[in-house]
Design an enzyme around this catalytic site. Structure first.
Site, PDB file in Angstrom:
ATOM      1  N   ASN A 175       1.618   9.981   7.852  1.00 50.81           N
ATOM      2  CA  ASN A 175       3.025  10.306   7.624  1.00 50.81           C
ATOM      3  C   ASN A 175       3.810  10.391   8.927  1.00 50.81           C
ATOM      4  OD1 ASN A 175       2.388  10.232   4.975  1.00 50.81           O
ATOM      5  ND2 ASN A 175       3.065  12.312   4.489  1.00 50.81           N
TER       6      ASN A 175
ATOM      7  N   GLU B  87       0.827  -1.190   0.000  1.00 49.33           N
ATOM      8  CA  GLU B  87       0.000   0.000   0.000  1.00 49.33           C
ATOM      9  C   GLU B  87       0.873   1.257   0.000  1.00 49.33           C
ATOM     10  OE1 GLU B  87      -2.745   0.247   3.285  1.00 49.33           O
ATOM     11  OE2 GLU B  87      -3.997   1.672   2.189  1.00 49.33           O
TER      12      GLU B  87
END
Ligand SMILES: Cc1cc2nc3c(=O)[nH]c(=O)nc-3n(C[C@H](O)[C@H](O)[C@H](O)COP(=O)(O)OP(=O)(O)OC[C@H]3O[C@@H](n4cnc5c(N)ncnc54)[C@H](O)[C@@H]3O)c2cc1C
Lengths: 329, 389
Positions: free
Chosen positions: B370, B244
């Protein structure tokens, strides 16, 4: 397609890394900054023996090249160890002379560059600076002025740089060596080689700054734990790694483009120059910040790396000039 | 080291380009996050599949072309350069399929992959839960053993396109007594129209309704729909997560094509004295090229026998930030037209910049935020000490 350095290229990089590590470059850098060029010249000779300068010189003039990919590998290691001297200028001058064809000048200088006997500097259009790097330590300073190539007679006083190991001076006068449109073309090519080598140097410098900082934050403790366990510290280092990792393939592609005389080479080199220069400068900022006040001292060898980052970012193609070139039609 | 494509790769590119030129719809399909768009995109998947372009990297037995990773990258470059529609089957193709190739049985592959390739079965990912986002291993939905299978209960959320999809795959706690949170999890597949499943659409930031939360109340799943060993779900899931974040979720073609469009926009509209904007355009172009080359290097390493590990976190942070920068720059270039969205008649490029901008803002969140990726980079790639989570 196999977009990876081959074993030989990697081994070449490791050999240089080992040589430079053993040479203890910080002392060489400090001597160079103080105007004592003897240790630097000695190191230069060893780099020549390892083949570094021959990479920029064609075989018919005692060289091995031109081999831009290997040159990028070599300059990465030179940057990693903050080697002082007009390294970029010397290989760029070799590229320049090579393009001028087989005359007396070429036959005189190229073998000397390849063997490491000659340390030369170059002042030209791609640098957009009136100064020649390390003119006082060079055996010749080549100056490009429009379509004229001269070798300088002398130079003005050394101007201090942000990086004391970069000694800047204005070249004076000189003898005309070549003249005409071929000089313009050769100078443009030399500027490309210089930009590529500078980008590689910046990338190596950035990697060294990151490695030293990772080492430091793993050891320095505050609040009872290693500062490297704090997320804001980690994330800043992660960003440093990301920037360096994504600059590297640009550098390799630029070297390949130069090697294959790809018409897109100028754009690829400009892209590599911006990203490696910016990544290295950001790595320097991060290194300084995460070392705290100790990072702000001259005594710490880290300063030798930190002070190079900004000049390398701007030499042989400022970020603005390179960005402009990336978008040129 | 070289960047030369082989004659076979060039021929593959030419074939893909020709096919796309002949088949890509002239006007963009409606957003795949709406019911109408979902149906149109399903139809597009069928068109792709009919000529074996829907899953080029899969073996031919399952409807693919057995394409190498490099050919896949080439296909993606051509796909986005041609302005072809977004892939409504993406979750299945880029997340579930690699998991089945690695951990599934032959029976599962034969049963599940062909309808996935044709768009007949569109899959949703049911990983996140209201209380388990970044800390996914703390998930609470359960799988309880029953005759011939399992009964699933609990709540999943933020499931992309689940409002219209057919089936879902996700992680369930099958051993509540396991000593650590990531132990005792099982990876299962279930139909979204099964008894006991309630799908509630959640409007996204862009107002599109395909997002959903799923309520599961004793949903029966037969043993044949467990992927890998019961209790080993975390390991199975992590191999999917690598895909992913890594190169298969966001191929470089998407960004190189966007950078080309951005450059054209800049040439057409920009004030030449605005060097700040020029620099941002250049940085986006450089970023797209860097991502492409980084991916080529990764593909070369894969071809040489390495596996992609924590480096996929580098990709994730890089592409998600690049995507935002590309779109923000485009909106600035468009000035007052930048805010015209895909429903506006006068929207430049059918509103794709505005729509793309809103979607890009989700990039740093999905596929692992992130912040989490930077932790992974710092700890696994730089070797920094683990801190408090
Ligand atoms: C557009 C979109 C599509 C999605 N599609 C799917 C899907 O199809 N299927 C699915 O299962 N899920 C999907 N998700 C969910 C996505 O995986 C989660 O949003 C993501 O894992 C983050 O979880 P969270 O939203 O609960 O945020 P939280 O985990 O609550 O985090 C909130 C904030 O805190 C930060 N944070 C949390 N923990 C830490 C930490 N240890 N250190 C530093 N910061 C931290 C996060 O980085 C974030 O910024 C989607 C999300 C979006 C936005």
């Amino acid at each position: 397609m196999r977009f990876l350095l081959d074993d030989e290229q990697r081994e070449f990089g490791r050999t240089l890394d080992g040589l430079l590590e053993a040479a203890g470059t910080p002392a060489v850098v400090r001597a160079w900054a103080a105007g004592d060029t003897a240790p630097g010249r000695a190191l230069w000779a060893r780099l020549a023996e390892a083949g570094v300068f021959a990479l920029a010189v064609p075989e018919q003039h005692d060289g091995l090249g031109p081999l831009p990919v290997e040159l990028a590998v070599a300059f990465g290691e030179l940057g990693r160890h903050a080697v002082p001297g007009p390294l970029v200028e010397t290989v760029a001058a070799a590229a320049l002379l090579d393009r001028l064809g087989d005359g007396d000048v070429t036959r005189t200088w190229l073998p000397q560059i390849a063997s490491g006997k000659a340390v030369v500097s170059l002042c030209g259009p791609g640098a957009s600076s009136p100064y020649a790097l390390d003119a006082d330590a060079s055996d010749a300073v080549f100056v490009i002025d429009g379509d004229t190539l001269r070798v300088a007679d002398g130079h003005g006083p050394v101007q201090p740089s942000l990086d004391p190991a970069r000694r800047l001076a204005r070249p004076h006068g000189g003898t005309v060596l070549a003249h005409g449109p071929q000089v313009i073309a050769a100078a443009a090519h030399a500027a490309d080689v210089a930009a590529l080598a500078t980008a590689a140097q910046a990338l190596g410098l950035g990697r060294a700054l990151l490695a030293r900082t990772v080492g430091y934050v793993g050891q320095r403790t505050q609040f009872g734990v290693a500062i490297g366990s704090f997320q804001s510290v980690k994330h800043r280092l992660a960003d440093t790694l990301i920037a360096l990792e994504f600059a590297e393939p640009l550098l390799h592609a630029a070297a390949l483009a130069l090697a294959t005389a790809d018409p897109a080479a100028g754009r690829e080199i400009a892209a590599a120059k911006v990203s490696a220069g910016e990544a290295a400068y950001a790595a320097a900022r991060t290194a300084l910040q995460l070392h705290g006040a100790v990072g702000y001292t001259e005594e710490l060898d880290l300063s030798l790396w930190i002070r190079k980052a900004r000049p390398l970012r701007d030499a042989w193609g400022t970020p603005a000039a390179c960005r402009d070139r990336v978008l040129a039609p | 080291m070289d960047l030369e494509f082989s004659a076979a790769e060039d021929a593959f590119r030419a074939e893909a380009r020709a096919w796309l030129a002949a088949h890509v719809p002239d006007t963009p399909l409606p957003s795949l996050e709406t019911a109408e768009g979902f149906a149109a995109h399903r139809q597009w998947e069928r068109t792709l599949f009919a000529d074996r372009w829907s899953v080029v990297s899969w073996p031919e037995d399952y409807g693919g072309r057995g394409a190498s990773i490099l050919q896949w990258l080439i296909f993606e470059e051509e796909y986005y350069a041609a302005g072809a529609p977004g892939r409504v089957s993406q979750n299945g193709i880029s997340l579930l399929a690699p998991t089945l190739f690695e951990h599934g049985t032959a029976e599962q592959r034969a049963r599940i992959l062909p309808p996935m390739a044709s768009g007949e079965a569109i899959w949703a990912q049911a990983w996140s839960e209201p209380e388990a986002g970044s800390d996914l291993a703390s998930l609470r939905s359960t799988a309880v053993r029953t005759d011939g299978g399992w009964r699933l209960s609990g709540q999943k959320t933020w499931s992309s396109r689940a409002a219209f999809a057919d089936r879902a795959f996700g992680l369930f706690r099958s051993d509540p007594d396991a000593p650590k949170p990531h132990q005792g999890l099982t990876y299962l597949m279930f139909p979204l129209d099964a008894e006991g499943v309630t799908v509630r659409p959640i409007g996204r930031l862009d107002g599109k309704p395909a997002f959903a939360e799923l309520f599961l109340d004793g949903v029966f799943v037969p043993d044949e729909d467990v992927i890998g060993e019961p209790g080993q779900g975390w390991r199975v899931a992590m191999s999917t997560a690598g895909n992913e974040r890594g190169l298969t979720l966001r191929s470089p073609g998407r960004f190189t094509a966007a950078a080309v469009r951005l450059t054209a926009l800049w040439r057409g509209q920009a004030d030449p004295s605005d060097t700040a904007l020029r620099d941002r355009v250049a940085d986006a172009v450089i970023g797209a090229r860097a991502y492409q080359l980084f991916t080529y290097a990764g593909a070369s390493r894969l071809a040489a026998g390495s596996r992609i590990g924590a480096e996929s976190s580098l990709n994730k942070v890089f592409w998600s930030e690049l995507d935002i920068a590309l779109h923000e720059t485009a909106l600035d270039l468009l000035g007052p037209y930048g805010e015209l969205a895909d429903g506006a008649q006068e929207a430049p490029s059918h509103g794709s910049w505005a729509e793309g901008h809103t979607f890009s803002l989700a990039g740093p969140l999905y596929a692992g935020t992130n912040e989490i990726q930077r932790d992974i980079i710092a700890e696994r790639l730089l070797g920094l000490p683990k801190g408090r989570r």
